[in-house]
Scaffold this active site. Structure first.
Site, PDB file in Angstrom:
ATOM      1  N   LYS A  13       0.788  -1.123   0.080  1.00  0.00           N
ATOM      2  CA  LYS A  13      -0.104   0.001   0.129  1.00  0.00           C
ATOM      3  C   LYS A  13       0.976   1.432  -0.036  1.00  0.00           C
ATOM      4  O   LYS A  13       1.415   1.592   0.930  1.00  0.00           O
ATOM      5  CB  LYS A  13      -0.987  -0.082   1.240  1.00  0.00           C
ATOM      6  CG  LYS A  13      -2.083   1.152   0.869  1.00  0.00           C
ATOM      7  CD  LYS A  13      -2.741   1.828   2.004  1.00  0.00           C
ATOM      8  CE  LYS A  13      -1.768   2.981   2.563  1.00  0.00           C
ATOM      9  NZ  LYS A  13      -1.754   4.302   1.905  1.00  0.00           N
ATOM     10  N   CYS A  28      13.258  10.584   7.729  1.00  0.00           N
ATOM     11  CA  CYS A  28      13.041  10.005   8.977  1.00  0.00           C
ATOM     12  C   CYS A  28      14.293  10.534   9.885  1.00  0.00           C
ATOM     13  O   CYS A  28      14.363  10.548  10.995  1.00  0.00           O
ATOM     14  CB  CYS A  28      12.785   8.789   9.076  1.00  0.00           C
ATOM     15  SG  CYS A  28      13.567   7.621   7.934  1.00  0.00           S
ATOM     16  N   GLU A  63       9.401  15.603  16.106  1.00  0.00           N
ATOM     17  CA  GLU A  63       9.732  15.546  14.460  1.00  0.00           C
ATOM     18  C   GLU A  63       9.084  16.412  13.974  1.00  0.00           C
ATOM     19  O   GLU A  63       7.705  16.231  13.743  1.00  0.00           O
ATOM     20  CB  GLU A  63       9.547  13.930  14.026  1.00  0.00           C
ATOM     21  CG  GLU A  63      10.009  13.962  12.869  1.00  0.00           C
ATOM     22  CD  GLU A  63       9.718  12.419  12.208  1.00  0.00           C
ATOM     23  OE1 GLU A  63       9.029  11.849  12.514  1.00  0.00           O
ATOM     24  OE2 GLU A  63      10.935  11.878  11.627  1.00  0.00           O
TER      25      GLU A  63
HETATM   26  P1  ADP Z   1       2.765  10.845   7.563  1.00  0.00           P
HETATM   27  O1  ADP Z   1       2.063  11.236   8.866  1.00  0.00           O
HETATM   28  O2  ADP Z   1       3.966  11.248   7.576  1.00  0.00           O
HETATM   29  O3  ADP Z   1       2.005  10.931   6.351  1.00  0.00           O
HETATM   30  P2  ADP Z   1       1.906   8.323   8.098  1.00  0.00           P
HETATM   31  O4  ADP Z   1       2.587   7.422   9.094  1.00  0.00           O
HETATM   32  O5  ADP Z   1       0.461   8.769   8.428  1.00  0.00           O
HETATM   33  O6  ADP Z   1       2.823   9.446   7.675  1.00  0.00           O
HETATM   34  O7  ADP Z   1       1.735   7.443   6.868  1.00  0.00           O
HETATM   35  C1  ADP Z   1       2.706   6.421   6.533  1.00  0.00           C
HETATM   36  C2  ADP Z   1       1.652   5.355   5.729  1.00  0.00           C
HETATM   37  O8  ADP Z   1       0.945   4.718   6.592  1.00  0.00           O
HETATM   38  C3  ADP Z   1       0.843   5.781   4.559  1.00  0.00           C
HETATM   39  O9  ADP Z   1       1.008   4.666   3.401  1.00  0.00           O
HETATM   40  C4  ADP Z   1      -0.629   6.060   5.156  1.00  0.00           C
HETATM   41  O10 ADP Z   1      -1.610   5.601   4.314  1.00  0.00           O
HETATM   42  C5  ADP Z   1      -0.472   4.636   6.104  1.00  0.00           C
HETATM   43  N1  ADP Z   1      -1.229   5.065   7.284  1.00  0.00           N
HETATM   44  C6  ADP Z   1      -1.882   5.940   7.826  1.00  0.00           C
HETATM   45  N2  ADP Z   1      -2.710   5.522   8.800  1.00  0.00           N
HETATM   46  C7  ADP Z   1      -2.795   4.364   8.925  1.00  0.00           C
HETATM   47  C8  ADP Z   1      -3.364   3.415   9.622  1.00  0.00           C
HETATM   48  N3  ADP Z   1      -4.233   3.684  10.807  1.00  0.00           N
HETATM   49  N4  ADP Z   1      -3.191   2.262   9.362  1.00  0.00           N
HETATM   50  C9  ADP Z   1      -2.323   1.682   8.295  1.00  0.00           C
HETATM   51  N5  ADP Z   1      -1.602   2.654   7.611  1.00  0.00           N
HETATM   52  C10 ADP Z   1      -1.862   3.870   7.813  1.00  0.00           C
END
Ligand code: ADP
Length: 498
Positions: A196, A305, A402
């Site tokens: 994904k 990161c 961060e």
């Molecule tokens: P950022 O906050 O820097 O955008 P995230 O950690 O939110 O980074 O996003 C990294 C990845 O995790 C993306 O592919 C996002 O779609 C996915 N993601 C965000 N929320 C969830 C969740 N609750 N469960 C699984 N994947 C998630």
């Protein structure tokens, strides 16, 4: 802004097409028919319409990945053949390097020249490097001394077997490279994958899906579901028939992944956030250390990161280093990543722009001294000025949290003990830097720092052979090197009485 923009025509054609997700060998719309828009961060304009996958699409992709995992075509494929497919994929990435780099620039905003010089060759290298491991996943023979069977003899050995169906969730800061870091070891070990990509930057992963099929990987070995985190990522992390979830992203979402994975106790590896300390001693070679410290934070718009976001400078050179950093920040040419003269592109999303500018206000209200930058850049797109904040202290949010943007906090130190305590005063432990000509000092510091990576007289040096990952809340497990393979293998002990 200059209008001399160079976009690879194959990439613009790809960006404009009707996008579908990959399940098995088929390119499909989301079952709901829903889509979401992505934006070009340099302009804020809509770039592409992407299928919004959800739990039903994830379920279909997982079933397909399970069937592919059990299909003898993949399960019994000779390791050397798997290695050849990985090698071919690395070659295809290099053949399409301009196109893939442009897709990442359009989606993420990063300068094309940077993507072309770093992200794309590193992605290809990862597959080329992993190709060599496919034939070297050996178990061992073990001599037994079973106390209650003193006269028995045994032939015992271990097998290293793929963990099964793997869910992989990746972020938007290095779109193609993160896909490569994840897919490379999973495919090397014989797993099958549901990937994904981040909703902000799905294009290069979708193009990679085409190259994966072109390389000759059997259908269903890699499936790609686009969608939002909560709608597509969460059901993948929670799915009962997924054996392992690999995640790169924020520490906050990493904790949600761990909770979601608990249902079937799937294995989890996490590459999470950081607030990496960069230690600059007075005896460093300033001609490399100062630009090095600037690039440690400003590379990729600070959306890294392991960015060297906390700089500690020895007292006696503090003012000179601040002056050097200010000069370096001012010399950075901000602009559209498709303009060849651009050094720094926009942040990747409106959300990022809001987040980073909010931290700039926080820094101001916390009393950090602004040396340079500190504002949004321009009025179109998601640009922020390269920013240096001085005299920051450990209790400030801009030092603890961060920011994930081009914002450096700098403070002075007197002695090494004080420095080490400050450097390690963080919930994160991803990376760090040390700048000194004194080798003993460098290696003592390298030992004292609690982080998965220490760069000495350099920063952001990556190689497919180097393990990368975090101490503390920066993650579980390692990416790259031989070590990442552990994330995708399980050991079977076979004991025969002879
Ligand atoms: P950022 O906050 O820097 O955008 P995230 O950690 O939110 O980074 O996003 C990294 C990845 O995790 C993306 O592919 C996002 O779609 C996915 N993601 C965000 N929320 C969830 C969740 N609750 N469960 C699984 N994947 C998630």
């Amino acid at each position: 802004m200059s209008t001399q923009l160079h976009a690879d025509p194959a990439a613009t054609a790809f960006a404009a097409k009707h996008h579908r997700m990959l399940i098995g060998g088929d390119w499909v719309d989301s079952h709901s028919g829903k889509t979401f828009d992505t934006y070009n961060p340099a302009t804020g304009e809509v770039l592409a319409s992407i299928p919004a996958g959800d739990s039903e699409d994830i379920d279909r992709a997982v079933k397909t990945a399970r069937a592919a995992f059990e299909n003898p075509t993949w399960a019994n494929m000779h390791p050397a053949t798997r290695g050849k497919l990985l090698h071919k994929l690395g070659d295809l990435i290099l053949e399409h390097a301009d196109e893939l780099a442009t897709l990442d620039t359009l989606d993420n905003g990063k300068p094309f020249a940077v993507a072309r010089a770093a992200d794309i060759p590193l992605a290809a290298d990862l597959f080329h490097y992993m190709a060599g491991w496919a034939t070297k996943l050996n178990g061992s023979t073990i001599s037994l001394s079973v106390p209650y069977m003193p006269d028995a003899q045994f032939h015992a050995y271990t097998l290293r077997e793929p963990i099964g169906v793997v869910g992989q969730i990746i972020p938007w800061n290095f779109p193609l490279l993160m896909a490569a870091w994840k897919l490379g070891p999973a495919l090397t070990t014989g797993c099958t994958v549901v990937l994904k990509p981040a909703e902000q930057t799905p294009l290069s992963a979708l193009r990679l899906g085409e190259l994966i099929l072109e390389a000759g990987f059997p259908e269903g070995v890699v499936n790609i579901i686009t969608g939002l985190g909560e709608e597509a990522g969460a059901p993948l992390a929670a799915h009962d028939d997924v054996d392992k979830i690999a995640f790169t992203g924020s520490t906050e979402v990493g904790k949600l992944i761990v909770q979601a994975a608990a249902g079937n106790l799937k294995k989890v590896s996490l590459e999470l956030g950081g607030k990496s300390p960069n230690l600059l001693f007075a005896d460093a070679d300033m001609a490399t250390a100062v630009p090095g410290a600037a690039s440690a934070i400003f590379f990729n718009q600070g959306q890294v990161c392991c960015a060297g976001s906390r700089l500690y400078v020895e007292n006696s050179v503090y003012d000179d280093v601040l002056q050097g950093l200010s000069d370096a920040a001012k010399s950075i040419k901000v602009g559209n990543g498709l303009d060849p003269s651009t050094d720094m592109g926009p942040l990747t999303s409106q959300e990022q722009l809001d987040r980073v500018t909010n931290y700039l206000s926080i820094g101001e209200s916390e009393g950090a001294r602004n040396i340079t930058g500190g504002k949004r850049w321009g009025s179109q797109g998601y640009f922020v000025e390269p920013t240096v904040l001085a005299d920051t202290t450990e209790d400030m949010r801009v030092v603890k949290e961060e920011i994930f943007g081009p914002v450096l906090s700098v403070s002075p130190f007197k002695d090494v003990d004080e420095l080490t305590a400050k450097a390690n005063k963080s919930n994160f432990g991803l990376a760090s830097g040390v700048w000194t000509k004194d080798l003993s000092k460098a290696h003592r510091a390298a030992k004292a720092i609690k982080a998965g990576t220490v760069w000495v007289n350099c920063f952001n040096v990556f190689d497919a052979a180097l393990p990368f990952g975090g101490y503390k809340q920066s993650g579980w497990g390692r990416e790259m090197g031989g070590e990442v393979l552990e994330n995708y293998l399980q050991t079977k002990a076979v004991t025969t009485q002879i």
